[in-house]
Design a protein around this motif. Sequence first.
Motif, short mmCIF file in Angstrom:
data_model
loop_
_atom_site.label_atom_id
_atom_site.label_comp_id
_atom_site.label_asym_id
_atom_site.label_seq_id
_atom_site.Cartn_x
_atom_site.Cartn_y
_atom_site.Cartn_z
N ASN A 86 16.04 16.28 -3.68
CA ASN A 86 16.85 15.20 -3.13
C ASN A 86 16.08 13.90 -2.96
O ASN A 86 16.66 12.89 -2.53
CB ASN A 86 17.47 15.62 -1.79
N GLY A 87 14.77 13.93 -3.24
CA GLY A 87 13.98 12.72 -3.14
C GLY A 87 13.41 12.45 -1.76
O GLY A 87 12.78 11.40 -1.54
N VAL A 88 13.64 13.36 -0.81
CA VAL A 88 13.03 13.21 0.52
C VAL A 88 11.52 13.35 0.40
O VAL A 88 10.75 12.62 1.04
CB VAL A 88 13.61 14.25 1.50
N LEU A 89 11.08 14.31 -0.40
CA LEU A 89 9.69 14.43 -0.80
C LEU A 89 9.57 13.90 -2.22
O LEU A 89 10.55 13.85 -2.96
CB LEU A 89 9.23 15.89 -0.73
N ASP A 90 8.37 13.53 -2.62
CA ASP A 90 8.17 12.94 -3.95
C ASP A 90 8.07 13.99 -5.05
O ASP A 90 8.00 13.63 -6.23
CB ASP A 90 6.93 12.06 -3.95
N ALA A 130 0.84 -1.20 0.00
CA ALA A 130 0.00 0.00 0.00
C ALA A 130 0.87 1.25 0.00
O ALA A 130 0.56 2.22 -0.66
CB ALA A 130 -0.92 -0.01 1.21
N HIS A 131 2.00 1.17 0.75
CA HIS A 131 2.84 2.36 0.89
C HIS A 131 3.41 2.82 -0.45
O HIS A 131 3.57 4.00 -0.69
CB HIS A 131 3.96 2.06 1.88
N GLN A 132 3.73 1.86 -1.32
CA GLN A 132 4.36 2.27 -2.56
C GLN A 132 3.42 3.04 -3.48
O GLN A 132 3.85 3.60 -4.47
CB GLN A 132 4.92 1.03 -3.28
N TYR A 133 2.13 3.06 -3.14
CA TYR A 133 1.17 3.82 -3.95
C TYR A 133 0.88 5.19 -3.35
O TYR A 133 0.03 5.91 -3.85
CB TYR A 133 -0.13 3.02 -4.11
N ASN A 134 1.56 5.53 -2.26
CA ASN A 134 1.40 6.85 -1.65
C ASN A 134 2.57 7.73 -2.05
O ASN A 134 3.72 7.29 -2.03
CB ASN A 134 1.36 6.75 -0.13
N LEU A 135 2.28 8.97 -2.40
CA LEU A 135 3.34 9.94 -2.68
C LEU A 135 3.23 11.08 -1.69
O LEU A 135 2.13 11.58 -1.42
CB LEU A 135 3.24 10.46 -4.12
N THR A 136 4.36 11.49 -1.15
CA THR A 136 4.39 12.46 -0.06
C THR A 136 4.86 13.83 -0.55
O THR A 136 5.90 13.94 -1.23
CB THR A 136 5.32 11.97 1.07
N PHE A 137 4.10 14.84 -0.18
CA PHE A 137 4.41 16.22 -0.53
C PHE A 137 4.27 17.09 0.72
O PHE A 137 3.56 16.72 1.67
CB PHE A 137 3.47 16.75 -1.62
#
Length: 240
Positions: A72-76, A22-29
């Motif tokens: 840097n990829g910390v956020l998507d 499930a986590h891999q389908y979440n993107l964080t901003f």
Amino acid sequence: MHQRLSTLLLLGYLLFSAPCFAHQYNLTFNRPESTPQANYVLELLTLAYTDIGHKIHVIDFNRQNALLAANNGVLDGQLGRDISVENNFNNLIRVDYELLQFNLVLYKACQPNTLEQLKNVAILAGYPVQKRYLASTSFMGNIIEVKNMNTQLNLLAQKKVEGALLLDFFMDNKSIPSPTGCFEKEVLMIYPIYHYLHKKNKNLVKKLQHALTKLNSNGTVYALRAKYNLKFKNRNHAAL
């Protein structure tokens, strides 16, 4: 017995690994400041991500560092940015769908008459478009970088700076302190805003562009604009 044990082990594996899938389908901003424009972008992108089977997760994150964290990829990525970020943040990929536009506005004392004649201006940290614009002019004054728009406006009202470069989508919930004397507003440039993803998510770029175009075609975009009372209109929804 062996088959039953294997089935139980498989079910256990799926049960405990489900959160990982499930986590891999979440993107964080990072969470944007609450304005009608930002809320519109967030809701529109939430619908687009849902259409391609993903979810948006927003977190409280220092806005001044958010752009670097996204690069840097910390956020998507970044929910909405203008193309000036592409100069120095090479890991961010633009989704070529114009979300909205904003005005870069100069508030200044009536004298001197032009930006180039000002001794100093206050800008907002974390938004490269201001420095990029100043670099394109013959402005030679001091640039004072501050953390929020309230500080910009207070410096202007107290005449500690002669001008302030403002992004107008932050102005809906704020008013300029009443300075003494003559002050004026000038729209310097109009910029489009796009969604940006870190390159690790490049497989989603075309999918999102298609989803956003579909939301425009079926009237969802215009319904959301009406919901947030956004009166401007897109010039187009294609790549510039």
